[in-house]
Design a protein around this motif. Structure first.
Motif, PDB file in Angstrom:
ATOM      1  N   GLU A  34      39.485  36.893  36.419  1.00  0.00           N
ATOM      2  CA  GLU A  34      39.164  36.608  37.822  1.00  0.00           C
ATOM      3  C   GLU A  34      37.671  36.388  38.054  1.00  0.00           C
ATOM      4  O   GLU A  34      37.266  35.996  39.136  1.00  0.00           O
ATOM      5  CB  GLU A  34      39.661  37.747  38.722  1.00  0.00           C
ATOM      6  CG  GLU A  34      41.146  38.009  38.615  1.00  0.00           C
ATOM      7  CD  GLU A  34      42.006  36.829  39.026  1.00  0.00           C
ATOM      8  OE1 GLU A  34      41.581  36.063  39.918  1.00  0.00           O
ATOM      9  OE2 GLU A  34      43.089  36.665  38.446  1.00  0.00           O
ATOM     10  N   ASP A  35      36.851  36.681  37.046  1.00  0.00           N
ATOM     11  CA  ASP A  35      35.405  36.477  37.090  1.00  0.00           C
ATOM     12  C   ASP A  35      34.726  37.314  38.189  1.00  0.00           C
ATOM     13  O   ASP A  35      33.786  36.867  38.829  1.00  0.00           O
ATOM     14  CB  ASP A  35      35.067  35.000  37.256  1.00  0.00           C
ATOM     15  CG  ASP A  35      33.653  34.672  36.833  1.00  0.00           C
ATOM     16  OD1 ASP A  35      33.128  35.371  35.941  1.00  0.00           O
ATOM     17  OD2 ASP A  35      33.060  33.725  37.396  1.00  0.00           O
ATOM     18  N   TYR A  36      35.230  38.528  38.409  1.00  0.00           N
ATOM     19  CA  TYR A  36      34.585  39.444  39.343  1.00  0.00           C
ATOM     20  C   TYR A  36      33.393  40.104  38.662  1.00  0.00           C
ATOM     21  O   TYR A  36      33.382  40.295  37.447  1.00  0.00           O
ATOM     22  CB  TYR A  36      35.540  40.558  39.790  1.00  0.00           C
ATOM     23  CG  TYR A  36      36.653  40.126  40.719  1.00  0.00           C
ATOM     24  CD1 TYR A  36      36.648  38.901  41.364  1.00  0.00           C
ATOM     25  CD2 TYR A  36      37.726  40.967  40.952  1.00  0.00           C
ATOM     26  CE1 TYR A  36      37.674  38.532  42.210  1.00  0.00           C
ATOM     27  CE2 TYR A  36      38.760  40.610  41.796  1.00  0.00           C
ATOM     28  CZ  TYR A  36      38.718  39.381  42.429  1.00  0.00           C
ATOM     29  OH  TYR A  36      39.737  39.027  43.265  1.00  0.00           O
ATOM     30  N   THR A  37      32.403  40.478  39.460  1.00  0.00           N
ATOM     31  CA  THR A  37      31.260  41.218  38.925  1.00  0.00           C
ATOM     32  C   THR A  37      31.647  42.689  38.797  1.00  0.00           C
ATOM     33  O   THR A  37      32.642  43.141  39.375  1.00  0.00           O
ATOM     34  CB  THR A  37      30.038  41.112  39.852  1.00  0.00           C
ATOM     35  OG1 THR A  37      30.355  41.755  41.099  1.00  0.00           O
ATOM     36  CG2 THR A  37      29.641  39.659  40.087  1.00  0.00           C
ATOM     37  N   LEU A  38      30.817  43.427  38.063  1.00  0.00           N
ATOM     38  CA  LEU A  38      31.061  44.874  37.941  1.00  0.00           C
ATOM     39  C   LEU A  38      31.034  45.533  39.315  1.00  0.00           C
ATOM     40  O   LEU A  38      31.849  46.421  39.600  1.00  0.00           O
ATOM     41  CB  LEU A  38      30.016  45.509  37.027  1.00  0.00           C
ATOM     42  CG  LEU A  38      30.034  45.065  35.566  1.00  0.00           C
ATOM     43  CD1 LEU A  38      28.878  45.724  34.811  1.00  0.00           C
ATOM     44  CD2 LEU A  38      31.352  45.384  34.910  1.00  0.00           C
ATOM     45  N   ALA A  39      30.109  45.105  40.161  1.00  0.00           N
ATOM     46  CA  ALA A  39      29.993  45.687  41.499  1.00  0.00           C
ATOM     47  C   ALA A  39      31.244  45.410  42.333  1.00  0.00           C
ATOM     48  O   ALA A  39      31.715  46.296  43.066  1.00  0.00           O
ATOM     49  CB  ALA A  39      28.757  45.138  42.198  1.00  0.00           C
ATOM     50  N   GLU A  40      31.794  44.211  42.234  1.00  0.00           N
ATOM     51  CA  GLU A  40      33.003  43.877  42.989  1.00  0.00           C
ATOM     52  C   GLU A  40      34.196  44.699  42.509  1.00  0.00           C
ATOM     53  O   GLU A  40      34.974  45.210  43.325  1.00  0.00           O
ATOM     54  CB  GLU A  40      33.324  42.387  42.852  1.00  0.00           C
ATOM     55  CG  GLU A  40      32.344  41.492  43.576  1.00  0.00           C
ATOM     56  CD  GLU A  40      32.538  40.019  43.249  1.00  0.00           C
ATOM     57  OE1 GLU A  40      32.288  39.195  44.150  1.00  0.00           O
ATOM     58  OE2 GLU A  40      32.923  39.692  42.104  1.00  0.00           O
ATOM     59  N   ILE A  41      34.330  44.844  41.207  1.00  0.00           N
ATOM     60  CA  ILE A  41      35.432  45.640  40.663  1.00  0.00           C
ATOM     61  C   ILE A  41      35.280  47.096  41.087  1.00  0.00           C
ATOM     62  O   ILE A  41      36.244  47.741  41.512  1.00  0.00           O
ATOM     63  CB  ILE A  41      35.484  45.526  39.129  1.00  0.00           C
ATOM     64  CG1 ILE A  41      35.744  44.079  38.707  1.00  0.00           C
ATOM     65  CG2 ILE A  41      36.573  46.442  38.554  1.00  0.00           C
ATOM     66  CD1 ILE A  41      35.535  43.807  37.233  1.00  0.00           C
ATOM     67  N   ALA A  42      34.058  47.614  40.988  1.00  0.00           N
ATOM     68  CA  ALA A  42      33.804  49.008  41.375  1.00  0.00           C
ATOM     69  C   ALA A  42      34.139  49.235  42.852  1.00  0.00           C
ATOM     70  O   ALA A  42      34.776  50.240  43.200  1.00  0.00           O
ATOM     71  CB  ALA A  42      32.349  49.361  41.100  1.00  0.00           C
ATOM     72  N   ALA A  43      33.735  48.310  43.708  1.00  0.00           N
ATOM     73  CA  ALA A  43      34.013  48.451  45.141  1.00  0.00           C
ATOM     74  C   ALA A  43      35.514  48.387  45.413  1.00  0.00           C
ATOM     75  O   ALA A  43      36.032  49.153  46.235  1.00  0.00           O
ATOM     76  CB  ALA A  43      33.285  47.364  45.919  1.00  0.00           C
ATOM     77  N   ASN A  44      36.217  47.507  44.728  1.00  0.00           N
ATOM     78  CA  ASN A  44      37.663  47.365  44.936  1.00  0.00           C
ATOM     79  C   ASN A  44      38.446  48.601  44.497  1.00  0.00           C
ATOM     80  O   ASN A  44      39.523  48.872  45.015  1.00  0.00           O
ATOM     81  CB  ASN A  44      38.198  46.146  44.185  1.00  0.00           C
ATOM     82  CG  ASN A  44      37.746  44.841  44.791  1.00  0.00           C
ATOM     83  OD1 ASN A  44      37.304  44.792  45.926  1.00  0.00           O
ATOM     84  ND2 ASN A  44      37.841  43.772  44.014  1.00  0.00           N
TER      85      ASN A  44
END
Length: 69
Positions: A34-44
């Motif tokens: 999905e090409d999410y950043t580490l920050a996006e995954i962490a927030a989700n």
């Protein structure tokens, strides 16, 4: 090199995803497919970026180990 690694990880994920825990599968799928950043995954997932990073690195090593066997 980064593109090659991404392609390799996507191939390994599709082949060995059943051997991963649901959390490992979700983090690594979000990161590579999905090409999410580490920050996006962490927030989700309401965890720290470091926790996501550590999980992804361990999962990468596991996938490469499965492939070598």
């Amino acid at each position: 090199m980064e593109l090659e690694k991404t392609l390799q990880m996507n191939r390994l994920i599709s082949f060995y995803s059943d051997l991963l825990t649901p959390k490992q599968a979700k983090y690594i799928s979000d990161y590579y497919e999905e090409d999410y950043t580490l920050a996006e995954i962490a927030a989700n997932h309401d965890v720290s970026r470091q926790a996501v990073y550590d999980s992804i690195k361990r999962t990468e090593e596991m996938l490469l180990d499965y492939e070598s066997k």
